[in-house]
Design a protein around this motif. Structure first.
Motif, PDB file in Angstrom:
ATOM      1  N   ASN A  98       7.341   0.212  -2.455  1.00 40.56           N
ATOM      2  CA  ASN A  98       6.869  -0.700  -1.412  1.00 40.56           C
ATOM      3  C   ASN A  98       5.526  -0.232  -0.855  1.00 40.56           C
ATOM      4  OD1 ASN A  98       7.280  -2.741   0.885  1.00 40.56           O
ATOM      5  ND2 ASN A  98       7.244  -0.825   2.010  1.00 40.56           N
ATOM      6  N   PHE A  99       5.401   1.066  -0.565  1.00 41.21           N
ATOM      7  CA  PHE A  99       4.143   1.612  -0.035  1.00 41.21           C
ATOM      8  C   PHE A  99       3.036   1.606  -1.095  1.00 41.21           C
ATOM      9  CE2 PHE A  99       7.148   4.042   2.847  1.00 41.21           C
ATOM     10  CZ  PHE A  99       6.892   3.235   3.940  1.00 41.21           C
ATOM     11  N   ALA A 102       1.421  -1.761  -1.270  1.00 34.68           N
ATOM     12  CA  ALA A 102       0.529  -1.946  -0.120  1.00 34.68           C
ATOM     13  C   ALA A 102      -0.777  -1.185  -0.318  1.00 34.68           C
ATOM     14  CB  ALA A 102       1.220  -1.495   1.163  1.00 34.68           C
ATOM     15  N   TYR A 106      -4.678  -2.671  -0.615  1.00 31.55           N
ATOM     16  CA  TYR A 106      -5.821  -2.175   0.172  1.00 31.55           C
ATOM     17  C   TYR A 106      -6.962  -1.746  -0.744  1.00 31.55           C
ATOM     18  CZ  TYR A 106      -8.578   0.605   3.432  1.00 31.55           C
ATOM     19  OH  TYR A 106      -9.620   1.114   4.192  1.00 31.55           O
ATOM     20  N   SER A 134       2.989   8.353   1.963  1.00 32.97           N
ATOM     21  CA  SER A 134       4.010   7.435   1.446  1.00 32.97           C
ATOM     22  C   SER A 134       5.242   8.195   0.985  1.00 32.97           C
ATOM     23  CB  SER A 134       3.435   6.612   0.289  1.00 32.97           C
ATOM     24  OG  SER A 134       2.338   5.847   0.698  1.00 32.97           O
ATOM     25  N   SER A 138       8.930   7.868   2.743  1.00 38.55           N
ATOM     26  CA  SER A 138      10.031   7.447   1.869  1.00 38.55           C
ATOM     27  C   SER A 138      11.139   8.489   1.862  1.00 38.55           C
ATOM     28  CB  SER A 138       9.514   7.225   0.443  1.00 38.55           C
ATOM     29  OG  SER A 138       8.494   6.258   0.412  1.00 38.55           O
ATOM     30  N   LEU A 192       8.830  -1.287   8.612  1.00 39.93           N
ATOM     31  CA  LEU A 192       8.036  -0.796   7.486  1.00 39.93           C
ATOM     32  C   LEU A 192       7.797  -1.867   6.423  1.00 39.93           C
ATOM     33  CD1 LEU A 192       9.504   2.787   7.118  1.00 39.93           C
ATOM     34  CD2 LEU A 192       7.430   2.067   8.267  1.00 39.93           C
ATOM     35  N   GLY A 193       8.848  -2.636   6.108  1.00 39.77           N
ATOM     36  CA  GLY A 193       8.667  -3.733   5.156  1.00 39.77           C
ATOM     37  C   GLY A 193       7.701  -4.775   5.694  1.00 39.77           C
ATOM     38  N   SER A 196       4.053  -3.428   5.557  1.00 41.93           N
ATOM     39  CA  SER A 196       3.522  -3.487   4.187  1.00 41.93           C
ATOM     40  C   SER A 196       3.171  -4.919   3.793  1.00 41.93           C
ATOM     41  CB  SER A 196       4.547  -2.911   3.195  1.00 41.93           C
ATOM     42  OG  SER A 196       4.788  -1.552   3.457  1.00 41.93           O
ATOM     43  N   GLU A 199       0.075  -6.069   5.624  1.00 36.10           N
ATOM     44  CA  GLU A 199      -1.123  -5.446   5.065  1.00 36.10           C
ATOM     45  C   GLU A 199      -1.529  -6.116   3.758  1.00 36.10           C
ATOM     46  OE1 GLU A 199      -3.609  -3.002   2.705  1.00 36.10           O
ATOM     47  OE2 GLU A 199      -1.495  -3.272   2.234  1.00 36.10           O
ATOM     48  N   ILE A 200      -0.554  -6.456   2.922  1.00 36.66           N
ATOM     49  CA  ILE A 200      -0.840  -7.136   1.658  1.00 36.66           C
ATOM     50  C   ILE A 200      -1.387  -8.536   1.905  1.00 36.66           C
ATOM     51  CG2 ILE A 200       0.228  -8.102  -0.423  1.00 36.66           C
ATOM     52  CD1 ILE A 200       2.163  -5.708  -0.372  1.00 36.66           C
ATOM     53  N   TYR A 238       8.681  -8.597  -4.129  1.00 35.07           N
ATOM     54  CA  TYR A 238       9.143  -9.134  -2.851  1.00 35.07           C
ATOM     55  C   TYR A 238       9.892 -10.454  -3.023  1.00 35.07           C
ATOM     56  CZ  TYR A 238       6.345  -5.606  -0.498  1.00 35.07           C
ATOM     57  OH  TYR A 238       5.839  -4.408  -0.052  1.00 35.07           O
TER      58      TYR A 238
END
Length: 297
Positions: A98-99, A102, A106, A134, A138, A192-193, A196, A199-200, A238
């Motif tokens: 997941n991280f 993201a 970026y 990350s 995690s 956190l989800g 991310s 941010e995406i 996702y």
């Protein structure tokens, strides 16, 4: 409990998952091999991609081999420590992926919206720091969930309606209260989800805005082609996860939930190498060079 109660389907499931696992491992190893062997691919974008491929291998290895052993031995039991270990690795590598997605978003945002400052912003130190941060987050998340499981009590001979030790299914077989565990799951997922995902979305909103200002259609196509692979992987990761979550809410049969979970714990890890090798020109060129070199030798 596996995916089915019918013994006649077990050989088919074994062959299918063995093939999926081999394709996943070999496909992701090819991506890692191509990036490491080609000096032109030693960039932040492919630095993140190699970590994504390695994470996909580890995530598949956390679930499929145990399932294959269960089918071969006709023994569907797992010790509590083994179940806890499997759950830890699934949570750890799932959160890390997941991280990573993201971070890759970026990276594309900086490359397209600030190309002149790209090498300054995405320097090796910053990329390494992103990876380390990350990994630490995690690790803490996986440990936290596992430690919370240790405080629960379970009924004798519990049955998990899955083919792996999934956190949600483990909470369902607990005899003690799981309120704190559920609050923790939803809080972590939302914070956190959500961060991310935001941010995406922000990165690609800025990318689209920058692309629309480019007068040349060839320039627009080139930019979209560089983002296409990552956007496909993000949509797969996702989209399937959200779809499985919805199916778990409305599905009445635990078996259907188990079958649906295959779509997020197995399928994306197998498809990611194909997405990057088919849609990414640099990877295709690097793979051709590798195979040409090996055939020449």
């Amino acid at each position: 409990m596996g995916l089915t109660d019918h013994p006649e389907f077990q050989p088919i499931i074994f062959c299918l998952f063995l093939m999926v696992y081999l394709v996943t491992v070999l496909g992701n190893l090819l991506i890692v091999w191509a990036v490491i062997s080609d000096s032109h691919l030693h960039t932040p974008m492919y630095f993140f991609l190699t970590h994504l491929s390695f994470t996909d291998i580890c995530l598949s290895t956390s679930t499929i081999p145990k399932m294959l052993v269960n089918i071969l031995t006709q023994n569907q039991t797992i010790p509590f420590t083994g179940c806890l270990s499997q759950m830890f690795f699934i949570l750890f590598f799932g959160a890390f992926e997941n991280f990573l997605l993201a971070a890759m978003a970026y990276d594309r945002y900086v490359a397209i919206c600030s190309p002149l400052r790209y090498t300054v912003i995405m320097n090796p130190c910053f990329c390494g720091l992103l990876m380390l941060l990350s990994l630490l987050i995690s690790l803490m998340l996986a440990l936290l969930h596992c430690l919370m499981i240790l405080h629960l009590s379970f009924c004798p001979r519990p049955e998990i309606s899955q083919f792996f030790c999934e956190l949600a299914q483990i909470l369902k077989i607990a005899c003690s209260s799981t309120l704190i565990n559920n609050i923790l799951i939803y809080s972590v997922t939302f914070i956190l989800g959500g961060v991310s995902m935001c941010e995406i979305i922000f990165s690609y909103t800025q990318i689209v805005s920058s692309v629309l200002r480019i007068p040349s259609s060839s320039g627009m196509y080139k930019i979209f082609s560089t983002c296409g692979s990552h956007l496909s992987v993000v949509s797969l990761f996702y989209g399937i996860s959200f779809g499985v979550y919805l199916s778990a809410l409305f599905a009445q049969s635990p078996r259907k939930i188990a079958v649906a979970s295959v779509m997020y714990i197995v399928v994306p890890q197998m498809l990611n190498p194909f997405i990057y090798s088919l849609r990414n020109k640099d990877i295709k060129v690097s793979l051709r060079k590798l195979f040409a070199r090996k055939s020449f030798l």
